[in-house]
Enzyme design. Structure first.
Site, PDB file in Angstrom:
ATOM      1  N   ARG A   1      23.999  44.274  13.212  1.00 17.54           N
ATOM      2  CA  ARG A   1      23.101  44.221  14.362  1.00 17.54           C
ATOM      3  C   ARG A   1      22.492  42.830  14.548  1.00 17.54           C
ATOM      4  NH1 ARG A   1      19.855  49.936  14.228  1.00 17.54           N
ATOM      5  NH2 ARG A   1      21.671  51.282  14.325  1.00 17.54           N
TER       6      ARG A   1
ATOM      7  N   ASP B   1       7.579  54.717  22.803  1.00 19.70           N
ATOM      8  CA  ASP B   1       8.484  54.238  21.758  1.00 19.70           C
ATOM      9  C   ASP B   1       8.100  52.799  21.445  1.00 19.70           C
ATOM     10  OD1 ASP B   1      11.461  55.384  20.725  1.00 19.70           O
ATOM     11  OD2 ASP B   1      11.175  53.231  20.467  1.00 19.70           O
TER      12      ASP B   1
HETATM   13  C1  LIG Z   1      16.414  58.414  16.208  1.00 23.99           C
HETATM   14  S1  LIG Z   1      15.325  58.050  17.534  1.00 23.99           S
HETATM   15  C2  LIG Z   1      14.658  59.673  17.863  1.00 23.99           C
HETATM   16  C3  LIG Z   1      14.615  59.970  19.345  1.00 23.99           C
HETATM   17  C4  LIG Z   1      14.125  61.373  19.708  1.00 23.99           C
HETATM   18  N1  LIG Z   1      12.796  61.623  19.223  1.00 23.99           N
HETATM   19  C5  LIG Z   1      15.073  62.430  19.190  1.00 23.99           C
HETATM   20  O1  LIG Z   1      14.762  63.098  18.205  1.00 23.99           O
HETATM   21  O2  LIG Z   1      16.158  62.592  19.762  1.00 23.99           O
HETATM   22  C6  LIG Z   1      13.976  57.253  16.679  1.00 23.99           C
HETATM   23  C7  LIG Z   1      13.095  56.407  17.601  1.00 23.99           C
HETATM   24  O3  LIG Z   1      11.917  56.056  16.887  1.00 23.99           O
HETATM   25  C8  LIG Z   1      11.506  54.779  17.337  1.00 23.99           C
HETATM   26  N2  LIG Z   1      10.606  54.168  16.354  1.00 23.99           N
HETATM   27  C9  LIG Z   1      10.901  53.656  15.139  1.00 23.99           C
HETATM   28  N3  LIG Z   1       9.804  53.166  14.553  1.00 23.99           N
HETATM   29  C10 LIG Z   1       8.775  53.379  15.410  1.00 23.99           C
HETATM   30  C11 LIG Z   1       7.376  53.082  15.378  1.00 23.99           C
HETATM   31  N4  LIG Z   1       6.803  52.452  14.333  1.00 23.99           N
HETATM   32  N5  LIG Z   1       6.628  53.436  16.444  1.00 23.99           N
HETATM   33  C12 LIG Z   1       7.181  54.065  17.515  1.00 23.99           C
HETATM   34  N6  LIG Z   1       8.498  54.365  17.601  1.00 23.99           N
HETATM   35  C13 LIG Z   1       9.282  54.019  16.570  1.00 23.99           C
HETATM   36  C14 LIG Z   1      12.815  54.025  17.519  1.00 23.99           C
HETATM   37  O4  LIG Z   1      12.674  52.927  18.381  1.00 23.99           O
HETATM   38  C15 LIG Z   1      13.736  55.117  18.062  1.00 23.99           C
HETATM   39  O5  LIG Z   1      13.839  55.084  19.452  1.00 23.99           O
END
Ligand SMILES: C[S@@+](CC[C@H](N)C(=O)[O-])C[C@H]1O[C@@H](n2cnc3c(N)ncnc32)[C@H](O)[C@@H]1O
Length: 283
Positions: A41, A150
């Site tokens: 990445r 997010d």
């Molecule tokens: C795997 S996705 C999950 C998306 C959705 N909730 C689902 O279950 O389908 C995880 C998301 O968490 C976000 N994320 C990671 N660390 C974070 C943080 N400290 N604060 C807010 N969002 C965060 C990432 O950017 C990503 O879009």
């Protein structure tokens, strides 16, 4: 130039610098098993910036107020999601939670849901579809808002646009496809756009779960699915505590399939598959 970058190694020191920065900024724990992913990445990012070494890149992100830091975090986050992912959560909201809420909060006529790691938007749009299915006839009179946040600014742009490949909705029922999406034509063939009536229920905002939350709440339901897994135990527990504080008594927090709350955790009762309810207190 490119082949020089390809040959460039990600040293232990640089990998540690990257892990520390991601942990301090986003709470995300990167282990050795993620090294290859990080390499791929960030290699992409260094190519875009025409940077020839990871040490140069580390210098760029490791400065106060680094403009590259948000791009770096965007590159590291994993954003996998889909419409109606873990559908039992939406069945529960539609068939149990919202009908009970409609009865109990008739006088307030208010519903507040927070999708706290919304990625590219499929989760909050699924919530909007679910809300519409459960309370279409109330929507004109009720004050219904879905907050979708997010950390990653790139995914939020996609989320706010609400435009997806048809492939992403092909397995949804005909009814959901018809009521939820407009099909693209001409140049937009193969794409769908979420209907305005659903999008209007949602506000998209950038928010780092680890930092201060500007909203006051209380929320009736919070989805925090498939993000706790990236954090360590202390961060998870701290976040759960804050979620409980911002939920109304009787409100629910919904986690992802591999996430859970310990039985001993204060203030929450397990009421379904990764669904937890804030205990009600009486005075
Ligand atoms: C795997 S996705 C999950 C998306 C959705 N909730 C689902 O279950 O389908 C995880 C998301 O968490 C976000 N994320 C990671 N660390 C974070 C943080 N400290 N604060 C807010 N969002 C965060 C990432 O950017 C990503 O879009």
């Amino acid at each position: 130039m490119e082949s020089r970058i390809e040959e460039h190694q990600l040293s232990d020191r640089e990998f540690k610098c990257i892990c520390d920065l991601v942990y301090n900024d986003a709470g995300i724990v990167l282990t050795e098993s993620k090294r290859e992913m990080v390499y791929r990445r960030l290699m992409r990012r260094t190519r875009e910036l025409k940077i020839s070494s990871f040490s140069e890149y580390c210098g760029l992100i490791n400065t106060p107020d680094s403009e590259e830091l948000p791009h770096f975090i965007n590159a590291i986050t994993t954003n996998l999601t889909s419409f109606f992912r873990e559908p039992h959560h939406f069945d529960y909201l539609r068939d149990q939670f919202i009908p009970q809420h409609l009865k109990a909060f008739r006088s307030d006529s208010k519903l507040r849901i927070w999708s706290s790691a919304c990625s590219t938007g499929e989760e909050p749009y699924t919530l909007a579809i679910t809300v519409k299915q459960a309370m279409a006839s109330y929507l004109r009179k009720w004050d219904v808002r879905i907050l979708a946040t997010d950390l990653d600014t790139n995914v939020l742009k996609t989320a706010a646009q609400g435009i997806y490949e048809y492939d992403g909705i092909k397995d949804l029922s005909d009814e959901v496809k018809r009521d939820g999406f407009n099909k693209g034509i001409g140049n937009c063939e193969g794409l769908v756009k979420v209907k305005t009536s659903l999008a209007d229920l949602i506000s998209f905002k950038q928010l780092n779960l680890l930092r201060a939350w500007p909203m006051k709440g209380p929320f009736d339901a919070i989805l925090c699915r498939n993000v706790l897994i990236y954090f360590d135990k202390d961060t998870q527990l701290g976040l759960l505590k804050r979620f409980v504080e911002i939920l109304r008594p009787g409100g629910v927090i919904i986690l992802g399939h591999s996430e859970s709350v310990a039985k001993s955790f204060p203030g929450l009762n397990s009421i379904g598959r990764t669904i937890y309810q804030k205990v009600c207190t009486y005075h």
